[in-house]
Scaffold this motif. Structure first.
Motif, PDB file in Angstrom:
ATOM      1  N   THR A  14      -8.332  -5.566   5.501  1.00 22.47           N
ATOM      2  CA  THR A  14      -8.137  -4.805   6.733  1.00 22.47           C
ATOM      3  C   THR A  14      -9.394  -4.801   7.584  1.00 22.47           C
ATOM      4  OG1 THR A  14      -6.523  -3.403   5.628  1.00 22.47           O
ATOM      5  CG2 THR A  14      -7.470  -2.569   7.666  1.00 22.47           C
ATOM      6  N   LEU A  47      -0.721   3.628  -5.431  1.00 24.58           N
ATOM      7  CA  LEU A  47      -0.688   4.405  -4.198  1.00 24.58           C
ATOM      8  C   LEU A  47      -0.251   5.845  -4.474  1.00 24.58           C
ATOM      9  CD1 LEU A  47      -0.976   4.430  -1.106  1.00 24.58           C
ATOM     10  CD2 LEU A  47       1.387   3.663  -0.969  1.00 24.58           C
ATOM     11  N   ARG A  57      -4.917   5.696   1.849  1.00 26.30           N
ATOM     12  CA  ARG A  57      -3.501   5.802   2.265  1.00 26.30           C
ATOM     13  C   ARG A  57      -3.364   5.464   3.750  1.00 26.30           C
ATOM     14  NH1 ARG A  57       0.467   8.099  -0.619  1.00 26.30           N
ATOM     15  NH2 ARG A  57      -0.129   9.165  -2.520  1.00 26.30           N
ATOM     16  N   ARG A  58      -4.245   6.022   4.561  1.00 24.58           N
ATOM     17  CA  ARG A  58      -4.196   5.776   6.005  1.00 24.58           C
ATOM     18  C   ARG A  58      -4.446   4.302   6.314  1.00 24.58           C
ATOM     19  NH1 ARG A  58      -8.577   7.954   9.822  1.00 24.58           N
ATOM     20  NH2 ARG A  58      -8.141   6.636  11.580  1.00 24.58           N
ATOM     21  N   LEU A  60      -3.904   1.770   4.333  1.00 22.38           N
ATOM     22  CA  LEU A  60      -2.764   0.975   3.885  1.00 22.38           C
ATOM     23  C   LEU A  60      -1.593   1.094   4.853  1.00 22.38           C
ATOM     24  CD1 LEU A  60      -2.945   1.550   0.043  1.00 22.38           C
ATOM     25  CD2 LEU A  60      -3.458  -0.552   1.297  1.00 22.38           C
ATOM     26  N   ASP A  61      -1.441   2.248   5.486  1.00 21.38           N
ATOM     27  CA  ASP A  61      -0.419   2.383   6.526  1.00 21.38           C
ATOM     28  C   ASP A  61      -0.717   1.431   7.685  1.00 21.38           C
ATOM     29  OD1 ASP A  61       1.122   4.250   5.209  1.00 21.38           O
ATOM     30  OD2 ASP A  61       0.210   5.979   6.223  1.00 21.38           O
ATOM     31  N   ASP A  62      -1.981   1.332   8.066  1.00 20.45           N
ATOM     32  CA  ASP A  62      -2.381   0.390   9.116  1.00 20.45           C
ATOM     33  C   ASP A  62      -2.104  -1.045   8.684  1.00 20.45           C
ATOM     34  OD1 ASP A  62      -3.282   2.503  10.658  1.00 20.45           O
ATOM     35  OD2 ASP A  62      -5.386   2.245  10.089  1.00 20.45           O
ATOM     36  N   TYR A  63      -2.389  -1.345   7.435  1.00 21.75           N
ATOM     37  CA  TYR A  63      -2.158  -2.683   6.892  1.00 21.75           C
ATOM     38  C   TYR A  63      -0.660  -3.016   6.936  1.00 21.75           C
ATOM     39  CZ  TYR A  63      -2.206  -6.486   3.445  1.00 21.75           C
ATOM     40  OH  TYR A  63      -2.052  -7.683   2.796  1.00 21.75           O
ATOM     41  N   LYS A  64       0.186  -2.024   6.649  1.00 23.01           N
ATOM     42  CA  LYS A  64       1.635  -2.226   6.700  1.00 23.01           C
ATOM     43  C   LYS A  64       2.064  -2.617   8.123  1.00 23.01           C
ATOM     44  CE  LYS A  64       4.285   1.400   6.537  1.00 23.01           C
ATOM     45  NZ  LYS A  64       5.023   2.583   6.089  1.00 23.01           N
ATOM     46  N   VAL A  65       1.492  -1.961   9.109  1.00 20.01           N
ATOM     47  CA  VAL A  65       1.808  -2.272  10.509  1.00 20.01           C
ATOM     48  C   VAL A  65       1.361  -3.698  10.850  1.00 20.01           C
ATOM     49  CG1 VAL A  65       1.273  -1.678  12.908  1.00 20.01           C
ATOM     50  CG2 VAL A  65       1.751   0.134  11.255  1.00 20.01           C
TER      51      VAL A  65
END
Length: 74
Positions: A14, A47, A57-58, A60-65
């Motif tokens: 990331t 996770l 966690r935050r 990884l949410d960005d990575y998901k996007v």
């Protein structure tokens, strides 16, 4: 020690992606790495073990996007 490898690898990916410049040929999309079921299940368990307010966690949410955007690029 093993439990920290996946989050650290995702963190590094990331952070490095944030330094990337635009591709010279915008019609070429990067390949989205696909993970097997076992890896995905292990990542989900790891996770779940993180605190609710974890910075990872935050991130990884960005990575998901970002992964979703890469899929759209195809």
């Amino acid at each position: 020690m093993r439990r920290t490898k996946l989050p650290l690898a995702l963190l590094a990916t990331t952070l490095l992606a944030g330094c990337a410049t635009a591709p010279s040929d915008p019609s070429v999309c990067p390949v989205v790495v696909e993970y097997g079921r076992e890896t995905m299940a292990r990542a989900a368990d790891e996770l779940d073990a993180l605190p609710a307010n974890s910075a990872l966690r935050r991130m990884l949410d960005d990575y998901k996007v970002e992964r979703a955007r890469l899929r759209e690029c195809r």
